[in-house]
Each structure stands twice: as structure tokens, then as C-alpha cells.
Write an enzyme that holds these catalytic residues in place. Structure first.
Site, PDB file in Angstrom:
ATOM      1  N   TYR A 151      -1.668  -6.672   3.032  1.00 56.35           N
ATOM      2  CA  TYR A 151      -1.176  -5.591   2.175  1.00 56.35           C
ATOM      3  C   TYR A 151       0.289  -5.850   1.872  1.00 56.35           C
ATOM      4  CZ  TYR A 151       0.127  -0.836   0.686  1.00 56.35           C
ATOM      5  OH  TYR A 151       0.600   0.260  -0.008  1.00 56.35           O
ATOM      6  N   ASP A 251       6.112 -12.012   3.484  1.00 53.86           N
ATOM      7  CA  ASP A 251       6.282 -10.563   3.454  1.00 53.86           C
ATOM      8  C   ASP A 251       6.546 -10.097   4.880  1.00 53.86           C
ATOM      9  OD1 ASP A 251       6.152  -7.850   3.375  1.00 53.86           O
ATOM     10  OD2 ASP A 251       4.265  -7.738   2.257  1.00 53.86           O
ATOM     11  N   LYS A 279      11.094  -1.113   5.920  1.00 50.20           N
ATOM     12  CA  LYS A 279      10.975  -0.456   7.227  1.00 50.20           C
ATOM     13  C   LYS A 279      12.254  -0.540   8.073  1.00 50.20           C
ATOM     14  CE  LYS A 279       5.957  -1.125   7.047  1.00 50.20           C
ATOM     15  NZ  LYS A 279       5.324   0.171   6.906  1.00 50.20           N
TER      16      LYS A 279
HETATM   17  N1  PLP Z   1       4.334  -5.216   2.875  1.00 47.21           N
HETATM   18  C1  PLP Z   1       3.858  -4.978   4.111  1.00 47.21           C
HETATM   19  C2  PLP Z   1       3.534  -6.130   5.002  1.00 47.21           C
HETATM   20  C3  PLP Z   1       3.691  -3.659   4.556  1.00 47.21           C
HETATM   21  O1  PLP Z   1       3.212  -3.442   5.779  1.00 47.21           O
HETATM   22  C4  PLP Z   1       4.014  -2.593   3.682  1.00 47.21           C
HETATM   23  C5  PLP Z   1       3.840  -1.187   4.103  1.00 47.21           C
HETATM   24  O2  PLP Z   1       3.225  -0.869   5.092  1.00 47.21           O
HETATM   25  C6  PLP Z   1       4.519  -2.893   2.412  1.00 47.21           C
HETATM   26  C7  PLP Z   1       4.662  -4.209   2.041  1.00 47.21           C
HETATM   27  C8  PLP Z   1       4.894  -1.809   1.456  1.00 47.21           C
HETATM   28  O3  PLP Z   1       6.057  -1.153   1.881  1.00 47.21           O
HETATM   29  P1  PLP Z   1       6.379   0.335   1.379  1.00 47.21           P
HETATM   30  O4  PLP Z   1       5.325   1.217   1.984  1.00 47.21           O
HETATM   31  O5  PLP Z   1       7.760   0.607   1.897  1.00 47.21           O
HETATM   32  O6  PLP Z   1       6.329   0.334  -0.111  1.00 47.21           O
END
Ligand code: PLP
Length: 445
Positions: A151, A251, A279
Site C-alpha cells: 500500500y 516507500d 508518519k
Molecule cells: N505508504 C505506506 C507504506 C503506508 O503505510 C501508508 C499509510 O499507511 C502510506 C504510504 C500513505 O500514507 P498517508 O496515510 O499518510 O497518506
């Protein structure tokens, strides 16, 4: 025989708030997993958070394993963060012009992670979306590749075989691309999907389509299909994508500053072209970031032709929270070892408790990220999205409710990681394992 029955937890206030919320907000929540759809029951409306604990609207205190889905690595309401935000607050909440804190946080992030340049945005979604636009702009190519069950936020082109809340979205489990309504197939077609931890599949796809691929984006340790740990062979195949002129984007929204001060890439010795954060980098305020080598990052406007902007980007309160958090991490040198030790004991305690109750589970863990999949895996490890999806989600839901009834707030989905914080100590570990023993016994019996 000892009864493991527990008194029902009061939820009248949460129920009342949830009813009002449903009238004015889709599903009553501002992010789907919070609605408890995959585990049932009333989502707890949280009134306050302190250290390792949440207190809900009915006054019940829960031992928290979500940590706001990752940011609270040092526990909730850390005095240093609160004071830094309060201090920044005296000088105004947003300027729409550059300020010193953005420079300080960028200097800290580049020093800690080794990237040359970093750009701040307001969420992890914005970070990955912007990094992919940059990769396309820098390479002049259209296609990207992601992995099944990873994700990367909710940008259109990334809602393709995505994990997290989408794995429990009814009717979408294992669905073909795209994994949300409203994403045109034309967008989804620009996103190729491969299986995580399958180096042969990645090599084969790269051989055929590598010349068209702007980027391969991946979670260096997956949290969003539950925790999946990359194999050394898979990591080697990831590095090979660069031989095709394709940029490698790690990511680290979840893993950055969580698995080490240099993130998962530091821990695993990976050298991506671009890294995305979120985060922890915002210490619980809305912050995301992406960064990398100067020759790639300098394609970003106003230096280069790839447009990306934000009214609240580099917000002074958010930068203050990020600075205080990263500084606290740097000043707590034994933190990562402590998190690792706690979570290792949690993993072995869960396995022992489940085994004693005759409940099959398989635990994946890296540092302070952990998922206990409700399934028996022949060789002992859940490696792929397809493996993870075989879990018994009904059994997980019953176990989750057993934990919640005993005051432990686990992630309300089988396909999520839990997050341990520096505020979790011996008392919390013992309380968790006691609750887990009883909750597994309820399942086994
Ligand atoms: N990338 C990863 C690996 C994530 O775990 C998340 C959110 O849980 C995101 C991107 C998206 O971040 P946001 O919820 O701050 O938009």
C-alpha cells in the site's frame, strides 16, 4: 476451572458518537479501517492518549498497539513534542513562505538518511504520488511497477492490488486491478503489478517491460498486507531494476525511522534512488516527505520541470513536531534495541499462548512491527500477499474482540502491522501476554 469471562466494556458514548458521525461522514470515520468493519463491534472514539495508552469517550483505558498507525514510536503525547509544538504556536500557525524549521528538519533528514535533497508534503500519499511523478518526469517513461498487497496511499495509479484496508474491503480480497471504484482502468493500466518476494517474476517483467518503466515502488518491509519480510533474493532482484534505467523508490512511510534511524533501507543495506517518508517524520502531525540524489530531486519545481506544491507544506507546527521526534530518537540510543527486545518477546509469547490453546498462528516480525497471521503455514513463514490472504479473518476478529475486551487495542484488521513504542515496558508486555493467553483460549475452546 478458572473462568476467563470478562465484563462487557462500556461503549455508550462511543456508540452515540458513532451514530452522529455516520449521519455526517461516510461510514462515520475519516479513514476506513477505523470503522472496525472487518472485526465488528463499536469503534472506540478516543478522547486522549498518553504513553502506551488510549482513553476512549466512555473513560476506558486501552493498551495501544497502533500508535496512530506508526508515528508514536516514543509513545503518545511525548512532552518534548508537545512543548515544541506549543513553542512554535506562539509565532503563528502557517506562513505560506519559507521558515527556519523546514531547513532544520531537511538538514536532519538528509544527515540521518543519506539523501541529498528532501521535499516536505503533508501526507504519505502525497509523498509517493509526488515521487512517482518525479520518476516519470526524470525518465520520460509512463509505466510504474508495484507489488501485490503493498500500500502506498490512495493516489489513483497506486490503488491497484493495494493492501491494508483494501484487503478487507468486502468483495475486493484478491481482486484484480484497480482495487477501488473511481479509478479509471486507463490509470490502472499504467501500473504493472508483480508478486512481492518473487524475484523470478520481477526479473521476467523487467526483461520484457523494463525499458518502459519509470519506477519500481516497494515497501522495504511490508506492513500493509500484514508484515512481510523481504528475502535476500528479492532484494537483489530489486537492485537489478536499475540496470534498465528504472528508478527504485523505497516507500518508507511506515518503516522510516521505525526500523532504524536510517529506516529499513539502512537496515537492509538497500540503495534506492528515491525514498518516501510519512508518519514518524511528522511526530503525529500531518507530514510526508520524499528525497533522493540531487540529480533526480533537482527535476522538482521550481528547480526543474516536475510540478509539486502545497499550501501547508513545511507547516511550522508540523516541522516542530518532526524535529522534536527525530531529535528524541537520536537522543535515545538504546531505543531500537529495546523495541526489538520487547517485540521479540511479544512474538514468542503470542506463539506459545496460541500453541497452548491449539490455535494456529504464524508470526512475522521485524523490529517493532509484527503481525500474527491466523493460519498454519507449512514452511513457517507467510511470504507473499497470496499467503497472507489465506488467513482465517473470522478467527482473527474473534481474537481481536477478546483482546479489546481485556483492555488491549490491537490493529483492527488481520492485514496490518502492530506498532510497539518506547513507552511499552515490562508491565505492558505482561498484561498483553496475559490477555492473549485468555483470548486464544476462548478461540481454542
Ligand atoms: N505508504 C505506506 C507504506 C503506508 O503505510 C501508508 C499509510 O499507511 C502510506 C504510504 C500513505 O500514507 P498517508 O496515510 O499518510 O497518506
Amino acid at each position: 476451572e478458572l473462568s476467563s469471562a470478562v465484563l462487557p466494556t462500556p461503549t455508550a458514548q462511543s456508540e452515540a458518537l458513532f451514530a452522529r458521525a455516520r449521519a455526517v461522514t461516510p461510514g462515520g470515520v475519516n479513514s476506513p479501517v477505523r470503522a472496525f468493519r472487518s472485526v465488528g463491534g463499536t469503534p472506540r472514539f478516543i478522547a486522549s492518549a498518553q504513553g502506551a495508552y488510549l482513553t476512549d469517550a466512555d473513560g476506558t483505558r486501552y493498551l495501544d498497539y497502533i500508535g496512530s498507525w506508526g508515528p508514536m514510536i516514543l509513545g503518545h503525547n511525548l512532552p518534548a513534542v508537545r512543548e515544541a509544538v506549543a513553542d512554535a504556536l506562539q509565532f503563528g500557525t502557517s506562513f505560506g513562505a519559507p521558515g527556519e524549521r523546514e531547513v532544520l528538519l531537511a538538514e536532519q533528514v538528509t544527515r540521518l538518511t543519506g539523501v541529498d535533497r528532501v521535499r516536505f508534503v503533508s501526507s504519505g500519499t502525497e509523498a509517493t504520488m509526488s515521487a512517482l511523478r518525479l520518476a516519470r518526469g526524470a525518465t520520460g517513461r509512463r509505466f510504474i511497477l508495484k507489488f501485490r498487497g503493498n500500500y502506498h496511499g490512495h493516489a489513483d495509479g497506486l490503488l491497484v492490488e493495494a493492501g491494508s484496508g483494501l484487503m478487507t474491503n468486502e468483495g475486493h480480497l484478491g481482486a484484480a486491478a484497480p482495487s477501488s471504484a473511481g479509478v479509471p482502468e486507463e490509470y490502472a493500466r499504467l501500473t504493472l503489478v508483480s508478486e512481492y518476494n518473487d524475484p523470478q517474476a520481477l526479473d521476467a517483467l523487467m526483461a520484457e517491460r523494463g525499458h518502459e518503466l519509470a519506477a519500481v515502488i516497494f515497501e522495504p518491509v511490508v506492513g500493509n498486507a500484514g508484515v512481510l519480510v523481504p528475502t535476500p533474493e528479492f532484494l537483489a532482484a530489486l537492485h537489478r531494476v536499475r540496470e534498465h534505467g528504472t528508478l527504485l523508490i523505497a516507500d518508507e512511510v511506515m518503516t522510516g525511522f521505525r526500523l532504524s534511524l536510517r529506516g529499513a533501507t539502512g537496515l537492509l543495506g538497500l540503495q534506492p534512488d528515491l525514498i518516501c517518508w510519512g508518519k514518524i517524520i511528522g511526530g503525529g502531525l500531518p507530514v510526508g516527505a520524499y528525497g533522493g540524489r540531487a540529480d533526480v530531486m533537482d527535476f522538482v519545481s521550481p528547480q526543474g520541470p516536475v510540478y509539486q506544491a502545497g499550501t501547508l507544506s513545511g507547516n511550522p507546527l508540523a516541522m516542530a513536531a518532526g524535529l522534536a521526534t527525530l531529535t528524541a530518537l537520536e537522543n535515545t540510543p538504546d531505543l531500537y534495541a529495546r523495541l526489538d527486545a520487547y517485540t521479540a518477546q511479544l512474538a514468542s509469547g503470542l506463539k506459545a499462548a496460541a500453541q497452548a490453546a491449539g490455535v494456529p498462528i504464524s508470526v512475522n516480525r521485524v523490529g517493532s512491527m509484527l503481525t500474527a497471521f491466523h493460519q498454519d503455514v507449512p514452511d513457517g513463514t507467510v511470504r507473499t500477499y497470496t499467503d497472507a490472504a489465506r488467513s482465517d479473518t473470522a478467527a482473527f476478529a474473534r481474537w481481536f474482540q477478546g483482546m479489546l475486551a481485556r483492555g488491549v487495542y490491537w490493529a483492527p484488521s488481520q492485514f496490518e502491522s502492530i506498532f510497539v513504542s518506547g513507552a511499552h515496558g515490562d508491565a505492558e508486555l505482561n498484561a498483553t501476554l496475559e490477555a492473549a493467553q485468555a483470548a486464544y483460549r476462548d478461540l481454542g475452546g
